[in-house]
Design an enzyme around this catalytic site. Structure first.
Site, PDB file in Angstrom:
ATOM      1  N   HIS A 369      -4.486  -6.451   5.077  1.00 29.62           N
ATOM      2  CA  HIS A 369      -3.344  -5.584   5.341  1.00 29.62           C
ATOM      3  C   HIS A 369      -3.046  -4.578   4.246  1.00 29.62           C
ATOM      4  CE1 HIS A 369      -1.495  -7.179   9.053  1.00 29.62           C
ATOM      5  NE2 HIS A 369      -2.097  -8.292   8.702  1.00 29.62           N
ATOM      6  N   LYS A 560      12.096   1.956   6.673  1.00 28.85           N
ATOM      7  CA  LYS A 560      10.970   1.089   6.322  1.00 28.85           C
ATOM      8  C   LYS A 560      11.302   0.482   4.967  1.00 28.85           C
ATOM      9  CE  LYS A 560       8.174   4.707   6.628  1.00 28.85           C
ATOM     10  NZ  LYS A 560       6.952   4.230   7.301  1.00 28.85           N
ATOM     11  N   THR A 668       3.554   0.646  11.516  1.00 26.08           N
ATOM     12  CA  THR A 668       3.816   0.415  12.933  1.00 26.08           C
ATOM     13  C   THR A 668       5.113   1.105  13.333  1.00 26.08           C
ATOM     14  OG1 THR A 668       4.797  -1.703  12.307  1.00 26.08           O
ATOM     15  CG2 THR A 668       2.568  -1.757  13.219  1.00 26.08           C
ATOM     16  N   LYS A 672       6.419   3.103  16.886  1.00 29.52           N
ATOM     17  CA  LYS A 672       7.674   2.855  17.616  1.00 29.52           C
ATOM     18  C   LYS A 672       8.453   4.160  17.787  1.00 29.52           C
ATOM     19  CE  LYS A 672       7.876  -1.340  14.967  1.00 29.52           C
ATOM     20  NZ  LYS A 672       8.676  -1.983  13.899  1.00 29.52           N
TER      21      LYS A 672
HETATM   22  C1  LIG Z   1       8.371  -1.802  12.526  1.00 29.38           C
HETATM   23  C2  LIG Z   1       9.197  -2.380  11.451  1.00 29.38           C
HETATM   24  C3  LIG Z   1       8.783  -2.298  10.121  1.00 29.38           C
HETATM   25  C4  LIG Z   1       7.511  -1.599   9.713  1.00 29.38           C
HETATM   26  O1  LIG Z   1       7.806  -0.252   9.498  1.00 29.38           O
HETATM   27  P1  LIG Z   1       6.763   0.733   8.790  1.00 29.38           P
HETATM   28  O2  LIG Z   1       7.397   2.067   8.961  1.00 29.38           O
HETATM   29  O3  LIG Z   1       5.486   0.621   9.537  1.00 29.38           O
HETATM   30  O4  LIG Z   1       6.657   0.304   7.375  1.00 29.38           O
HETATM   31  C5  LIG Z   1       9.579  -2.840   9.142  1.00 29.38           C
HETATM   32  N1  LIG Z   1      10.740  -3.437   9.445  1.00 29.38           N
HETATM   33  C6  LIG Z   1      11.193  -3.525  10.715  1.00 29.38           C
HETATM   34  C7  LIG Z   1      12.493  -4.193  10.979  1.00 29.38           C
HETATM   35  C8  LIG Z   1      10.435  -3.010  11.758  1.00 29.38           C
HETATM   36  O5  LIG Z   1      10.873  -3.128  13.016  1.00 29.38           O
END
Ligand SMILES: *Cc1c(COP(=O)(O)O)cnc(C)c1O
Length: 838
Positions: A369, A560, A668, A672
């Site tokens: 990762h 994030k 991720t 979203k």
């Molecule tokens: C999707 C998600 C993340 C990951 O976000 P990144 O922008 O990919 O770092 C972290 N925390 C929550 C609560 C999320 O839903």
């Protein structure tokens, strides 16, 4: 047979799904489970009654899945992860059961506000961020695809801390998520296992005179499983998330108790239970603490022993372990599984070394990762030996055989041997967990195309050259059930009205939306839905922060974990640039923006915490400066978690994905945002690369150096001061921060950030600054043409099909796990086996 028929009647009687059935069940659960008449019920009582009403309707699927898997001896995926960031269960389970609307109607008819009950649920914060959320999305997709699956992890008593912001600083509050009870889990104490620690090893001869090793541990703890069902979308599959809680072997050490050492006896219990007390709150960083290694070994051993119990229960010979189970290691946190499975097979099940090794390799697969060196796990040898003496011996044995193989494949290459060794002997000695995971697995994957390529060129280069056939890419995905259907019902309705509901389990179907981009009615609906969602978020910002934000401004969002490599401070440099423009020319025509930040900093990560303070400081100055006239607003949204994420992603116009190229493995959040119609401003990093490919370059705001260029700059000797000297706008931004302008005249407060950027700027903010600002100017320009923006928004969503975690999981099933769906019927007979084991 009679019992079975009776039970079918009981199930039908108790778990009907007409509105009347649902109302009655809810009231019964309120009265008989919560023990409250409506007059005395709190909001939480209502939530609990509703949760039990839903849980009752899961039970039949869960039991039938267990029966089916047991009877069929189904090949099963075991997803081992130290983190599962599941988010609230209630709404998601209702969606998967297809009962969301009827339940809402039933509760509303009782005069209770259904949406309030949904909001009442807290969340099990058993993860830090992306890695834990990925595990949760994968469990969702595995169930949706009807793949027999166990998720195995740790039932932390305290999950990720709750974040408060006081005077602009992050304050951490313990997360007591179990305080009100957890209606979604069932304890299964009958499957408790024993986990040994410490002590020493001995050798002995067995009855045939063969030498064997024996571990004589110094202490042990019990692992008690707690099971949570994970439902598939509108199928009968209900898989299990099995989380382990550590308990003392006996509630008292009777020996100590009898000798009068009452305190010592109780203390032993406290020490045991500490193992699963708290989640380590670091994302992409390691600390090397013994308790963390205890956690890792604890949950891995519990899980592997559980698999062996299941094998024996189903009377499958141990030689077929790899046929029964496909075990995925989510990063190196569970990599001790390589040594533990060998120990169980060789020392406990008495298989020969070579056979056990073949089984181990065939069973395990490893997902990497991160490329960040500070996140590569390693354990000091002494610490490791003290806790796991037998595992160290096994690792030495694996290593000796492995080094012999490497030595003949790459002749006379000592440097390579030293790099590939499971033991780092360059200074103080360490066990290297990534090397262990690579050697012990038959498959190794990265989480986005770029990341998988960089793995082969950098951190895992030697392993790639040694066994290239093990390597593949599995680009991450996210579940459209939680992150579209549940979190964005309005958009879901619009899409379904146009193309039907097939897209929910086959996200590529979103492409059919492209035919509507020239349909003004559709575009208008799309746009007004986005505005309505923005209004909801604006209302909650007004309520919680007292800040007025306009829904006609660009909602420009970066949520994030806070990390230097994710460059929240680059976002700030742009905000201050805009502010400086306004101060220089108060009547300047700028596109209004609302900048929203959210995310937790690791409690020991000083720079990340200072970045949060800087966001707050900048927001204070900008939000109240009359010259700005509300055209820019900046808000730091506290306690970013899954529940809040579900409100945030759908409200975004612009998704900030601005990490230094080559640092973010996948991301991720980027997916979203995009599937909810946000446009991305981003670097060519992680899955951004593929998002841009899919969306089309013309629908993506690209800026910054490539990973290759970043490497070159660093190799040439990167000098941030040169950028500072050459760029008056950048200069003014940095000087404003340094001058104390945002800190009530205090020049020292943000000096660590300024010094870090001026002196080394390890994440190349200065190199990307100009490109970022120019790109943001293009964003501002594009937003002025609302029709064009809306078309781009639709195209982004329409082209995100590949980022469904269903696609990711299908690839894992086909390429790594070799596992097929097993259909669970609506009604099943009783198990012919004596016990149902899964
Ligand atoms: C999707 C998600 C993340 C990951 O976000 P990144 O922008 O990919 O770092 C972290 N925390 C929550 C609560 C999320 O839903």
């Amino acid at each position: 047979m009679q019992l079975r028929n009776e039970l079918v009647r009981v199930e039908a009687d108790r778990t009907g799904t007409t509105i009347d059935n649902l109302k009655r069940a809810f009231l019964e659960n309120l009265y008989y489970v919560q023990g409250k008449p409506p007059a005395l019920a709190t909001l939480n009582d209502y939530y609990m009654a509703l949760a039990h009403t839903v849980r009752d309707r899961i039970m039949q699927r869960w039991n039938n899945s267990a029966i089916t898997y047991t009877e069929n001896q189904s090949r099963t995926v075991c997803y081992l992860s130290a983190e599962f960031l599941m988010g609230p269960h209630l709404g998601n389970n209702l969606i998967n059961l297809g009962l969301y609307e009827p339940m809402k109607q039933a509760i509303d008819e009782l005069g209770i506000n259904f949406d309030e009950l949904i909001e009442e649920e807290g969340e099990p914060g058993l993860g830090n961020g992306g890695l834990g959320r990925l595990a949760a999305c994968y469990l969702d997709s595995l169930a949706a695809l009807e793949i027999p699956t166990m998720g195995y992890g740790i039932r932390y008593e305290f999950g990720i801390f709750k974040q408060d912001i006081r005077d602009g600083w992050q304050v951490e509050i313990t997360d007591k998520w179990l305080r009100n009870g957890n209606p979604w889990e069932l304890a299964r104490p009958e499957w408790t296992v024993s986990i040994p620690f410490g002590g020493h090893t001995e050798s002995y001869r067995n009855s045939q005179g063969v030498y064997r090793a024996r571990w004589v541990p110094a202490w042990e703890v019990k692992g008690v499983p707690y099971d949570t069902p994970t439902l598939g979308y509108k199928v009968n599959t209900a898989n299990t998330l099995r989380l382990w809680k550590a308990e003392a072997p006996e509630s008292f050490d009777f020996q100590a108790f009898n000798t009068g050492d009452y305190y010592g006896a109780v203390n032993a219990k406290v020490v045991s239970e500490n193992i699963t007390k708290v989640l380590y709150p670091n994302d992409d960083e390691i600390q090397g603490k013994v308790l963390r290694l205890q956690q890792q070994f604890f949950f891995v051993s519990c899980s592997l022993q559980d698999m062996i119990r299941i094998m024996k229960g189903q009377k499958i010979p141990m030689e077929r372990f790899h046929e029964k189970f496909a075990v995925q290691l989510n990063d190196t946190h569970p990599a001790i599984a390589v040594a533990e499975l060998m120990r169980l097979l060789v020392d406990q099940e008495f298989l020969g070394w070579d056979e056990a090794w073949a089984i181990t390799q065939n069973t395990l697969a490893y997902t990497n990762h991160t490329l960040l060196p500070e996140a590569l796990e390693r354990w000091q040898i002494d610490l490791f030996r003290d806790l796991l003496p037998r595992h160290l011996e096994i690792i030495y044995e694996i290593n000796q055989r492995f080094m012999d193989d490497v030595r003949v494949k790459f002749i006379d290459d000592d440097a390579r041997l030293a790099r590939m060794s499971l033991i780092d002997e360059s200074g103080e000695r360490y066990v290297r967990m990534a090397n262990l995971a690579c050697v012990g697995s038959h498959a190794i994957n990265g989480v986005a195309a770029l990341h998988s390529e960089l793995l082969k060129q950098t951190v895992l280069k030697d392993f790639y050259e040694y066994s290239p056939e093990k390597f593949s890419n599995k680009t991450n995905g996210v579940t459209p059930r939680r992150f579209m259907v549940l979190s964005n019902p309005r958009l879901t309705q619009l899409i379904t009205d146009r193309i039907g509901s097939g897209w929910i389990t086959d996200l590529e179907q979103l492409r059919q939306l492209e035919q509507f981009i020239d349909d003004p009615a559709f575009c208008q609906q799309w746009r007004s839905i986005k505005q309505a969602i923005k209004q909801d978020l604006a209302d909650s910002i007004q309520k919680d922060y007292g800040v007025d934000v306009s829904i006609d401004s660009i909602f420009d969002i970066q949520v994030k974990r806070i990390h230097e490599y994710k460059r929240q401070h680059l976002n700030l440099l742009h905000i201050i640039t805009l502010y400086n423009r306004i101060k220089a020319n108060p009547n300047i025509d700028i596109t209004p923006r609302t900048f929203l930040f959210g995310g937790k900093a690791a409690p020991g990560y000083f720079m990340a915490k200072l970045m949060i303070k800087l966001v707050s400081a900048v927001s204070e100055v900008i939000n109240r400066d009359p010259d700005v006239r509300g055209r820019i607003k900046v808000v730091f949204l506290k306690n970013y978690n899954v529940k809040f994420a579900q409100h945030v992603y759908p409200a975004a116009d612009l998704s900030e994905q601005i990490s230094t190229a080559g640092k973010e493995a996948s991301g991720t959040g980027n997916m979203k945002f995009a599937m909810n119609g946000a446009l991305t401003i981003g670097t060519l990093d992680g899955a951004n690369v593929e998002i841009m490919e899919q969306a089309g370059e013309e629908n993506f705001f690209l800026f910054g150096l490539t990973a290759e260029e970043v490497r070159e700059r660093k190799a040439r000797g990167y000098d941030p001061k040169a950028y500072y000297n050459a760029n008056p706008n950048l200069q003014l931004v940095i000087d404003r921060i340094a001058s104390g302008f945002f800190s009530h005249g205090d020049k020292t407060l943000f000096q660590p950030i300024v010094d870090n950027l001026m002196q080394s700027d390890p994440y190349l903010l200065f190199a990307d600054y100009q490109s970022y600002v120019e790109c943001q100017d293009r964003v501002a320009e594009a937003y002025r043409d609302q029709d064009k923006w809306t078309r781009m928004s639709i195209l982004n969503a329409a082209r995100m099909g590949m980022f469904s975690s269903d696609r990711s999981i299908q690839e894992y099933c086909d390429d790594i796990w070799n596992v097929k769906p097993v259909t669970v019927k609506e009604t099943e007979g009783f198990c012919s086996a004596t016990v149902c084991l899964l």
